[in-house]
Write a protein that holds these residues in place. Structure first.
Motif, PDB file in Angstrom:
ATOM      1  N   LEU B 177     -13.425   9.785  29.929  1.00  0.00           N
ATOM      2  CA  LEU B 177     -13.030   9.167  28.657  1.00  0.00           C
ATOM      3  C   LEU B 177     -13.201   7.655  28.721  1.00  0.00           C
ATOM      4  O   LEU B 177     -13.696   7.026  27.784  1.00  0.00           O
ATOM      5  N   LEU B 178     -12.777   7.061  29.845  1.00  0.00           N
ATOM      6  CA  LEU B 178     -12.873   5.601  29.980  1.00  0.00           C
ATOM      7  C   LEU B 178     -14.324   5.169  29.946  1.00  0.00           C
ATOM      8  O   LEU B 178     -14.690   4.206  29.266  1.00  0.00           O
ATOM      9  N   TYR B 179     -15.177   5.895  30.698  1.00  0.00           N
ATOM     10  CA  TYR B 179     -16.586   5.499  30.723  1.00  0.00           C
ATOM     11  C   TYR B 179     -17.216   5.708  29.354  1.00  0.00           C
ATOM     12  O   TYR B 179     -18.027   4.899  28.908  1.00  0.00           O
ATOM     13  N   GLY B 180     -16.833   6.797  28.675  1.00  0.00           N
ATOM     14  CA  GLY B 180     -17.391   7.062  27.360  1.00  0.00           C
ATOM     15  C   GLY B 180     -16.986   6.028  26.328  1.00  0.00           C
ATOM     16  O   GLY B 180     -17.780   5.671  25.454  1.00  0.00           O
ATOM     17  N   THR B 181     -15.749   5.518  26.407  1.00  0.00           N
ATOM     18  CA  THR B 181     -15.309   4.567  25.376  1.00  0.00           C
ATOM     19  C   THR B 181     -15.600   3.124  25.750  1.00  0.00           C
ATOM     20  O   THR B 181     -15.928   2.316  24.894  1.00  0.00           O
ATOM     21  N   LEU B 182     -15.464   2.779  27.043  1.00  0.00           N
ATOM     22  CA  LEU B 182     -15.585   1.370  27.415  1.00  0.00           C
ATOM     23  C   LEU B 182     -16.843   1.061  28.217  1.00  0.00           C
ATOM     24  O   LEU B 182     -17.202  -0.097  28.389  1.00  0.00           O
ATOM     25  N   GLY B 183     -17.511   2.096  28.752  1.00  0.00           N
ATOM     26  CA  GLY B 183     -18.788   1.866  29.415  1.00  0.00           C
ATOM     27  C   GLY B 183     -18.690   1.253  30.796  1.00  0.00           C
ATOM     28  O   GLY B 183     -19.675   0.695  31.290  1.00  0.00           O
ATOM     29  N   THR B 184     -17.546   1.325  31.444  1.00  0.00           N
ATOM     30  CA  THR B 184     -17.427   0.774  32.788  1.00  0.00           C
ATOM     31  C   THR B 184     -16.257   1.468  33.483  1.00  0.00           C
ATOM     32  O   THR B 184     -15.420   2.081  32.825  1.00  0.00           O
ATOM     33  N   ALA B 202      -7.802   4.579  20.316  1.00  0.00           N
ATOM     34  CA  ALA B 202      -6.990   5.778  20.541  1.00  0.00           C
ATOM     35  C   ALA B 202      -7.470   6.518  21.784  1.00  0.00           C
ATOM     36  O   ALA B 202      -6.670   6.963  22.605  1.00  0.00           O
ATOM     37  N   LEU B 203      -8.802   6.635  21.937  1.00  0.00           N
ATOM     38  CA  LEU B 203      -9.344   7.339  23.100  1.00  0.00           C
ATOM     39  C   LEU B 203      -9.027   6.583  24.383  1.00  0.00           C
ATOM     40  O   LEU B 203      -8.671   7.191  25.401  1.00  0.00           O
ATOM     41  N   ALA B 204      -9.166   5.250  24.352  1.00  0.00           N
ATOM     42  CA  ALA B 204      -8.884   4.460  25.545  1.00  0.00           C
ATOM     43  C   ALA B 204      -7.419   4.613  25.943  1.00  0.00           C
ATOM     44  O   ALA B 204      -7.083   4.733  27.124  1.00  0.00           O
ATOM     45  N   ARG B 205      -6.570   4.654  24.925  1.00  0.00           N
ATOM     46  CA  ARG B 205      -5.136   4.820  25.173  1.00  0.00           C
ATOM     47  C   ARG B 205      -4.849   6.174  25.822  1.00  0.00           C
ATOM     48  O   ARG B 205      -4.090   6.281  26.785  1.00  0.00           O
ATOM     49  N   PHE B 208      -5.904   6.123  29.469  1.00  0.00           N
ATOM     50  CA  PHE B 208      -4.953   5.451  30.363  1.00  0.00           C
ATOM     51  C   PHE B 208      -3.687   6.287  30.536  1.00  0.00           C
ATOM     52  O   PHE B 208      -3.095   6.311  31.613  1.00  0.00           O
ATOM     53  N   ALA B 209      -3.272   6.985  29.461  1.00  0.00           N
ATOM     54  CA  ALA B 209      -2.087   7.837  29.595  1.00  0.00           C
ATOM     55  C   ALA B 209      -2.341   8.941  30.618  1.00  0.00           C
ATOM     56  O   ALA B 209      -1.486   9.238  31.463  1.00  0.00           O
ATOM     57  N   LEU B 210      -3.554   9.541  30.584  1.00  0.00           N
ATOM     58  CA  LEU B 210      -3.895  10.585  31.558  1.00  0.00           C
ATOM     59  C   LEU B 210      -3.910  10.012  32.970  1.00  0.00           C
ATOM     60  O   LEU B 210      -3.429  10.622  33.922  1.00  0.00           O
ATOM     61  N   LEU B 211      -4.472   8.805  33.078  1.00  0.00           N
ATOM     62  CA  LEU B 211      -4.561   8.151  34.387  1.00  0.00           C
ATOM     63  C   LEU B 211      -3.166   7.919  34.964  1.00  0.00           C
ATOM     64  O   LEU B 211      -2.898   8.215  36.136  1.00  0.00           O
ATOM     65  N   ILE B 212      -2.253   7.423  34.111  1.00  0.00           N
ATOM     66  CA  ILE B 212      -0.880   7.177  34.565  1.00  0.00           C
ATOM     67  C   ILE B 212      -0.224   8.496  34.963  1.00  0.00           C
ATOM     68  O   ILE B 212       0.518   8.577  35.942  1.00  0.00           O
TER      69      ILE B 212
END
Lengths: 112, 504
Positions: B177-184, B202-205, B208-212
């Motif tokens: 998700l992070l790579y798809g939305t932010l590209g890094t 919303a996707l980035a959020r 990060f929620a999944l990561l936490i």
């Protein structure tokens, strides 16, 4: 293409979660495998889906037109290798548990 | 040489593991392992001293500049965590080389690989690389957990492996998700791009929620913590002592992601729920210490208690709270490990009653009784040892926050419950005895005594050194809560600007 992949990821995840919630080690193992397939497909799609686009920049190309992002493919390869190793270890552990206790139940106290 | 200091903590155990696999004789493996971990202490001490100049040391692996390649980032917190890991690794390995390593195959290389994973997870500045180091750490821990054999360990192993495989799957989904939305996937680059417009917030959020959530699984936050007491109490004494630092990997990861990426862009992600869940974890762990039937289970609940206490810190997003948390983290790691080693020795001393809290032959050695008392005082947070100072620092800094009164009430009453549990159960282990069935206690190997006493002595020692240590913790926390400096340090000031085009 996008819809097909999304459906595949969804179906694989659903089947994986269903199997993980079983009470015996073999279905759980299969569920984890299906879940890791779903995750790998998902990771692959994070670089956007493009048909007929190699992750290469040809010599003499002036602009990045027919090109796909190579990074997710590298990530997927790493994830596949790690997931495969982990699943193999879990299979061995499950077999050892079966031979030691005579039961393939995942919960310690319950007999099947 | 100074330029290559950040990679040394990863290379030393890695080289040691390879050597140990080449020379399979137990004596060779032991000496290589002990030598390597001693060298690791020297290297990480040096790294900690280097890092204390306040500069961010960025080591580009393969000389690919961030964000295109993988970087190791050393700040004060990362350096201090590597030093803590090295010290704990050396002492637990010393304990294990008294005979525990003979109970199965390949203990020594796996131990070193576990250290590689732990140290790499503290040092890396790239989230996918963090995933890889997590997996290195976990793969080694799966096998170390089963080391020594027995049905209980196999059973605990299955639960532990399945849970962590699910955790890994969620980690990968978050990364996708992070790579798809932010590209890094570089943490500094992520933090940079999060502050820019043009991405799906919303996707980035969600990512990060999944990561936490994954980090919380490793750390043992309440709904995800039921595996921890079960697993840790099944593991062998030195393995469980090393595992104490694994919960800390999750906590440090949450602290770092919160301070670098979340604080500037979405400061409200951890609000409302994290403090509540952390307090619930503390309450559950305190009740667990009362309910525990044996010392190693009690020690596992104590690990959970310290994890819950530490997880109060990230939600506050303040440098003062983080400073207190860093001191508390160091002392609680050493105190928790000391309990597992003590449990191992007491098990060997009491014959068939092992470390169960029942009347049986007491553990009579006077040094053991003093060591247990010291470790218990440290763990319960009573003066004058480091547990008290750590808890006091946390309480003083948490007084200012909104939930302060509740946190005070919960932490103090749970400390009281832990004190009751330790006092009652210590009596069973050391005093209440059956004189008729008292066997001559077996001699304890010097490695076990040295390792245990050194870990127990950390309680008084960290209290004596509390001044310089808490100053270091304050400097580390200040550096941690300066996300701008982190981003500029990793990406370079020019790169940070040139990278400011809208992400995909």
């Amino acid at each position: 293409m996008d819809a097909l992949l999304a459906i595949a990821v969804g179906v694989l995840t659903a089947c994986g979660v269903f199997l993980i919630l079983r009470a015996r080690t073999f279905p759980v193992l299969l569920g984890l495998t299906l879940l890791s397939y779903a995750v790998n497909l998902f990771l692959f799609a994070s670089g956007r889906l493009r048909v007929d686009a190699p992750p290469l920049i040809r010599a003499g190309a002036s602009a990045l037109t027919n090109y796909t992002d190579p990074l997710p493919q590298a990530l997927v390869l790493t994830a596949i290798v790690i997931g495969f190793g982990m699943t193999a270890y879990l299979a061995m552990l499950a077999l050892r548990s079966l031979s030691e206790s005579g039961s393939d139940h995942v919960d310690t106290d319950q007999q099947p | 040489m100074n330029a290559h200091a950040p990679i040394l903590p990863i290379l030393i155990p890695f080289a040691a593991a390879l050597l140990q696999m080449a020379f399979a004789r137990r004596r060779c493996q032991r000496s290589v392992g002990l030598l390597a971990t001693a060298l690791l202490i020297v290297a990480t001490t040096w790294l900690t001293r280097l890092a204390d100049d306040g500069q961010l040391r960025v080591y580009a692996l393969g000389d690919w500049p961030a964000p295109f390649g993988i970087v190791l980032v050393v700040d004060r917190l990362a350096a201090a965590m590597t030093l803590l890991t090295a010290v704990l690794g050396f002492l637990t390995l010393l304990y294990a080389s008294a005979g525990f390593d003979e109970r199965g195959k390949h203990f020594h290389p796996l131990f070193q690989f576990q250290l590689v994973g732990l140290l790499g997870a503290f040092l890396t500045g790239d989230l996918f690389n963090l995933f890889v180091f997590f997996e290195v750490m976990l793969l080694a821990s799966y096998t170390l957990l089963a080391h020594g054999g027995g049905l209980a360990r196999t059973r605990a192993g299955i639960t532990y492996v399945v849970l962590n495989l699910i955790g890994s799957a969620i980690f990968l989904i978050a990364l996708g998700l992070l790579y798809g939305t932010l590209g890094t996937l570089n943490l500094a680059d992520l933090a940079n791009r999060l502050t820019l417009p043009g991405h799906d917030q919303a996707l980035a959020r969600l990512a990060f929620a999944l990561l936490i959530a994954v980090f919380a699984l490793k750390a043992g936050l309440l709904p995800l913590s039921f595996w921890l007491p079960h697993t840790y109490s099944a593991a062998g004494a030195p393995v469980a002592a090393l595992f104490v630092i694994m919960t800390k990997v999750g906590i440090v990861a949450i602290l770092r992601v919160q301070a670098i990426a979340l604080a500037p862009a979405m400061p409200d992600l951890l609000d409302n729920w994290l403090t509540t869940l952390a307090l619930a974890t503390v309450v559950l762990a305190a009740l667990g210490t009362l309910a525990a039937g044996r010392l190693r289970a009690l020690a596992a609940w104590l690990v959970l208690l310290s994890a819950g206490t530490l997880l109060l810190a990230p939600a506050q997003a303040s440098a003062q709270v983080s400073a207190a948390a860093i001191y508390y983290l160091v002392q609680s790691t050493l105190a928790g490990a000391a309990f597992f080693l003590l449990a191992g020795i007491i098990t060997a001393q009491r014959g068939s009653t092992a470390d169960h809290f029942t009347v049986g032959p007491p553990a009579t050695a006077p040094w053991l009784q003093v060591a247990f008392l010291t470790a218990a005082i440290t763990a319960a947070g009573l003066p004058p040892f480091s547990g008290f100072i750590g808890k006091l620092m946390l309480l003083m800094t948490l007084r200012e926050v909104a939930a302060g009164p509740v946190i005070w009430a919960v932490l103090l009453s749970c400390g009281f419950l832990v004190m009751i549990a330790l006092a009652r159960n210590g009596c069973y282990l050391l005093w209440k005895n059956q004189t008729s069935s008292r066997p001559a206690p077996a001699a304890v190997a010097w490695q076990k005594v040295t390792a245990t006493l050194l870990l127990v002595a950390a309680g008084p020692l960290l209290a004596v050194l509390a001044g310089p240590l808490s100053d270091y913790a304050k400097r580390a926390a200040t550096q941690l809560h300066a996300p701008g400096a982190y981003v500029a340090g990793v990406l370079g000031t020019a790169a940070a600007k040139s990278h400011a085009e809208a992400p995909r």
